[in-house]
Design a protein around this motif. Sequence first.
Motif, PDB file in Angstrom:
ATOM      1  N   LEU A  79      29.870  27.773  37.874  1.00 37.62           N
ATOM      2  CA  LEU A  79      30.972  28.613  38.349  1.00 37.62           C
ATOM      3  C   LEU A  79      30.777  30.068  37.930  1.00 37.62           C
ATOM      4  N   CYS A  80      30.300  30.275  36.719  1.00 33.79           N
ATOM      5  CA  CYS A  80      30.036  31.636  36.234  1.00 33.79           C
ATOM      6  C   CYS A  80      28.969  32.306  37.094  1.00 33.79           C
ATOM      7  N   LEU A  81      27.912  31.571  37.413  1.00 29.75           N
ATOM      8  CA  LEU A  81      26.839  32.133  38.238  1.00 29.75           C
ATOM      9  C   LEU A  81      27.302  32.385  39.671  1.00 29.75           C
ATOM     10  N   VAL A  82      28.173  31.521  40.177  1.00 31.59           N
ATOM     11  CA  VAL A  82      28.746  31.740  41.508  1.00 31.59           C
ATOM     12  C   VAL A  82      29.502  33.070  41.526  1.00 31.59           C
ATOM     13  N   ASP A  83      30.304  33.294  40.500  1.00 33.68           N
ATOM     14  CA  ASP A  83      31.078  34.537  40.428  1.00 33.68           C
ATOM     15  C   ASP A  83      30.167  35.765  40.369  1.00 33.68           C
ATOM     16  N   HIS A  84      29.135  35.697  39.543  1.00 34.40           N
ATOM     17  CA  HIS A  84      28.225  36.835  39.421  1.00 34.40           C
ATOM     18  C   HIS A  84      27.428  37.038  40.709  1.00 34.40           C
ATOM     19  N   SER A  85      27.038  35.947  41.361  1.00 35.47           N
ATOM     20  CA  SER A  85      26.319  36.046  42.633  1.00 35.47           C
ATOM     21  C   SER A  85      27.198  36.660  43.709  1.00 35.47           C
ATOM     22  N   LYS A 144      42.242  38.327  31.160  1.00 39.98           N
ATOM     23  CA  LYS A 144      41.579  38.978  32.291  1.00 39.98           C
ATOM     24  C   LYS A 144      40.477  38.098  32.872  1.00 39.98           C
ATOM     25  N   ILE A 145      39.833  37.295  32.043  1.00 39.83           N
ATOM     26  CA  ILE A 145      38.825  36.360  32.553  1.00 39.83           C
ATOM     27  C   ILE A 145      39.514  35.315  33.427  1.00 39.83           C
ATOM     28  N   GLU A 146      40.642  34.810  32.970  1.00 40.88           N
ATOM     29  CA  GLU A 146      41.369  33.803  33.748  1.00 40.88           C
ATOM     30  C   GLU A 146      41.893  34.363  35.070  1.00 40.88           C
ATOM     31  N   LYS A 147      42.337  35.606  35.054  1.00 38.47           N
ATOM     32  CA  LYS A 147      42.956  36.183  36.247  1.00 38.47           C
ATOM     33  C   LYS A 147      41.970  36.898  37.160  1.00 38.47           C
ATOM     34  N   GLY A 148      40.773  37.183  36.677  1.00 41.07           N
ATOM     35  CA  GLY A 148      39.745  37.690  37.562  1.00 41.07           C
ATOM     36  C   GLY A 148      39.213  39.085  37.382  1.00 41.07           C
ATOM     37  N   PRO A 149      39.926  40.037  36.823  1.00 40.30           N
ATOM     38  CA  PRO A 149      39.327  41.370  36.764  1.00 40.30           C
ATOM     39  C   PRO A 149      38.101  41.443  35.843  1.00 40.30           C
ATOM     40  N   ARG A 150      37.983  40.509  34.937  1.00 37.59           N
ATOM     41  CA  ARG A 150      36.850  40.499  34.009  1.00 37.59           C
ATOM     42  C   ARG A 150      36.113  39.170  34.163  1.00 37.59           C
ATOM     43  N   LYS A 151      34.797  39.219  34.064  1.00 36.83           N
ATOM     44  CA  LYS A 151      33.998  38.003  34.183  1.00 36.83           C
ATOM     45  C   LYS A 151      33.422  37.622  32.824  1.00 36.83           C
ATOM     46  N   ALA A 152      33.311  36.330  32.615  1.00 31.48           N
ATOM     47  CA  ALA A 152      32.675  35.841  31.396  1.00 31.48           C
ATOM     48  C   ALA A 152      31.184  36.145  31.466  1.00 31.48           C
ATOM     49  N   GLN A 153      30.599  36.373  30.320  1.00 29.36           N
ATOM     50  CA  GLN A 153      29.157  36.553  30.250  1.00 29.36           C
ATOM     51  C   GLN A 153      28.498  35.180  30.148  1.00 29.36           C
ATOM     52  N   LYS A 154      27.289  35.092  30.654  1.00 27.58           N
ATOM     53  CA  LYS A 154      26.568  33.815  30.671  1.00 27.58           C
ATOM     54  C   LYS A 154      26.476  33.206  29.265  1.00 27.58           C
ATOM     55  N   ASP A 155      26.265  34.038  28.258  1.00 26.27           N
ATOM     56  CA  ASP A 155      26.113  33.511  26.898  1.00 26.27           C
ATOM     57  C   ASP A 155      27.435  33.018  26.302  1.00 26.27           C
ATOM     58  N   GLN A 156      28.536  33.282  26.943  1.00 22.81           N
ATOM     59  CA  GLN A 156      29.842  32.806  26.469  1.00 22.81           C
ATOM     60  C   GLN A 156      30.217  31.449  27.060  1.00 22.81           C
ATOM     61  N   VAL A 157      29.522  31.025  28.101  1.00 19.77           N
ATOM     62  CA  VAL A 157      29.899  29.813  28.823  1.00 19.77           C
ATOM     63  C   VAL A 157      29.882  28.586  27.920  1.00 19.77           C
ATOM     64  N   GLU A 158      28.844  28.422  27.135  1.00 15.68           N
ATOM     65  CA  GLU A 158      28.743  27.266  26.229  1.00 15.68           C
ATOM     66  C   GLU A 158      29.894  27.260  25.222  1.00 15.68           C
ATOM     67  N   MET A 178      41.422  39.582  42.020  1.00 16.12           N
ATOM     68  CA  MET A 178      41.139  38.289  42.597  1.00 16.12           C
ATOM     69  C   MET A 178      40.580  37.371  41.509  1.00 16.12           C
ATOM     70  N   ALA A 179      41.143  36.209  41.392  1.00 16.22           N
ATOM     71  CA  ALA A 179      40.697  35.246  40.387  1.00 16.22           C
ATOM     72  C   ALA A 179      39.294  34.753  40.721  1.00 16.22           C
ATOM     73  N   THR A 180      38.514  34.497  39.683  1.00 18.87           N
ATOM     74  CA  THR A 180      37.158  33.989  39.859  1.00 18.87           C
ATOM     75  C   THR A 180      37.157  32.464  39.753  1.00 18.87           C
ATOM     76  N   GLU A 181      36.102  31.853  40.250  1.00 19.90           N
ATOM     77  CA  GLU A 181      35.976  30.397  40.154  1.00 19.90           C
ATOM     78  C   GLU A 181      35.970  29.961  38.685  1.00 19.90           C
ATOM     79  N   PHE A 182      35.225  30.689  37.858  1.00 25.06           N
ATOM     80  CA  PHE A 182      35.163  30.378  36.435  1.00 25.06           C
ATOM     81  C   PHE A 182      36.536  30.542  35.786  1.00 25.06           C
ATOM     82  N   GLY A 183      37.196  31.641  36.084  1.00 26.26           N
ATOM     83  CA  GLY A 183      38.505  31.915  35.501  1.00 26.26           C
ATOM     84  C   GLY A 183      39.543  30.872  35.880  1.00 26.26           C
TER      85      GLY A 183
END
Length: 109
Positions: free
Chosen positions: A68-74, A38-52, A1-6
């Motif tokens: 969006l990253c925090l929404v996905d992790h939450s 994988k970040i774009e498609k959802g199986p992997r999530k970006a880490q908070k320190d990568q967002v910037e 499932m794709a994530t909001e960030f992805g």
Amino acid sequence: MATEFGIKVRQLREEGNLLQKQVADQIHVDIPIFRLCKIEKGPRKAQKDQVELFAKALEADSEELLTLCLVDHSFDVVAGERLDFKEIPLVSKHIKNHIDNNLKFANGL
């Protein structure tokens, strides 16, 4: 499932006519192209320190991407739980109080 960030990263990348490799190269961290996919498609999530880094590479609003990253992790925390959503306002209130207290502390109040 794709994530909001992805979803947002992919949208920004495509709007900027950038290849995944170009974004991965601009981030300058150990994100091989397959991880970006994988970040774009959802199986992997970006880490908070990568967002910037993503925000800079994509010329995007870092606060929006962080949200969006925090929404996905939450979501991961509550996924699979049996909720009736009465918890959401309580969690929201708790987070707001935490932020307010941190701001007071940071401002020396």
